[in-house]
Scaffold this active site. Structure first.
Site, PDB file in Angstrom:
ATOM      1  N   GLY A  34       0.958  -1.307  -0.050  1.00 39.59           N
ATOM      2  CA  GLY A  34      -0.014   0.006  -0.035  1.00 39.59           C
ATOM      3  C   GLY A  34       0.839   1.276   0.014  1.00 39.59           C
ATOM      4  O   GLY A  34       1.931   1.172   0.180  1.00 39.59           O
ATOM      5  N   ASP A 146       8.226 -10.902   9.047  1.00 41.45           N
ATOM      6  CA  ASP A 146       8.927  -9.950   8.288  1.00 41.45           C
ATOM      7  C   ASP A 146       9.648  -8.996   9.086  1.00 41.45           C
ATOM      8  O   ASP A 146       9.926  -7.738   8.559  1.00 41.45           O
ATOM      9  CB  ASP A 146       7.954  -9.293   7.105  1.00 41.45           C
ATOM     10  CG  ASP A 146       8.875  -8.777   6.018  1.00 41.45           C
ATOM     11  OD1 ASP A 146       9.946  -8.967   5.782  1.00 41.45           O
ATOM     12  OD2 ASP A 146       8.394  -7.823   5.359  1.00 41.45           O
TER      13      ASP A 146
END
Length: 306
Positions: A34, A146
């Site tokens: 995004g 992550d």
């Protein structure tokens, strides 16, 4: 949430109002899925960060599911060391968004680029709150997947204090969820330098993968480089499986670590998940113990007669 400013040209969303509540003021940056904006929450006059699914991905089912999964993951967390989610939803035209606290400060990556390797105490001061964030997340069944210096934010409060925040749960999984549709069939997701070996080797993965990433980050904070790297992403991943990391004193001759601290580092970097700390709480406990040992060593050095 905050990202480095993006110098891109005019963004058509600037000045527009999202969902009748959030007026876009400026683009802050682009993430994996995004675009992140500074926005004003109308009525409350509160500045927030709004992450919007990139327009060309709006129609993609996989990206939509991953975006919503991140929102659902973060919505379950309340640690002061996890970015706060205020709101999420979809507009009438199907555009997905998340509204998060707006942070001022810099990422751990930016600090490393400016200051270089950190001492053990400084590294521990950053990773202890990261582990606290993970401790809550793992207890609620959320695995980050992550972790890296880019996703650790050093936020400055209004009174000058620094608060460590974990960002970007875009690859997080909930509980035992292992939905390959969300990552692509046969595709290994994440950042190669920080991936646990079990993911690279397509083996079952759990919260101990985050502990491996903590070990990689700790090594990088102490030496200025990650323990495993290659010329390509594939070679970097293979290095996790087959190469031996340089000893700390070879990678950084100026590093000073107690035996307890070094033992914790190598436990985190164990290729076998069973060899790693059993939990984020166990990591924090070992980190506290290594800091105490460092303090005793410093005291002994100061009081030993010449």
């Amino acid at each position: 949430m905050s990202h480095p400013s993006d110098p891109a040209g005019h963004d058509p969303l600037i000045g527009q109002v999202l969902a009748g509540r959030y007026r876009f003021l400026a683009r802050l940056g682009v993430g994996g899925m995004g675009v992140v904006y500074r926005a004003e929450q109308i009525g409350l006059e509160r500045l927030v960060a709004v992450k919007v699914l990139r327009a060309h991905e709006v129609a993609g089912e996989r990206e939509r599911e991953r975006f919503l999964r991140e929102a659902k993951s973060v919505s379950r967390l309340s640690s002061p060391h996890t970015v706060t989610l205020h709101d999420f939803g979809a507009t009438d035209d199907g555009r997905l968004y998340m509204v998060m606290e707006l942070l001022a400060g810099r990422t751990l990556r930016q600090r490393l680029e400016v200051e270089g390797p950190l001492g053990w105490e400084a590294a521990a001061a950053v990773l202890e709150p990261v582990a606290a964030s993970l401790e809550e997340a793992h207890a609620l069944g959320v695995v980050h997947r992550d972790l890296k210096p880019d996703n650790i934010f050093l936020a400055q409060t209004h009174d000058g204090r620094e608060v460590v925040k974990v960002l970007d749960f875009g690859l997080a999984v909930l509980g035992e969820q292992q939905d390959q549709r969300l990552t692509g069939d046969g595709q290994v997701v994440g950042t190669p330098s920080y991936m646990p070996p079990e993911r690279i080797d397509c083996q079952p993965e759990d919260a101990r993968g985050d502990l491996y990433a903590l070990g990689v980050i700790l090594y990088e904070l102490l030496t200025g480089e990650t323990p495993y790297h290659g010329e390509t992403a594939f070679k970097t991943m293979m290095a996790h499986l087959h190469d031996e990391a340089l000893p700390l004193e070879t990678a950084n001759p100026n590093v000073s670590v107690t035996p307890e601290g070094e033992a914790l580092l190598w436990r985190c970097l164990s290729r076998d998940p069973a060899g790693r700390p059993a939990s984020a709480a166990a990591f924090r406990q070992a980190l506290d113990g290594s800091e105490a040992a460092l303090g005793l060593m410093a005291t002994a050095a100061h009081t030993t007669p010449a």
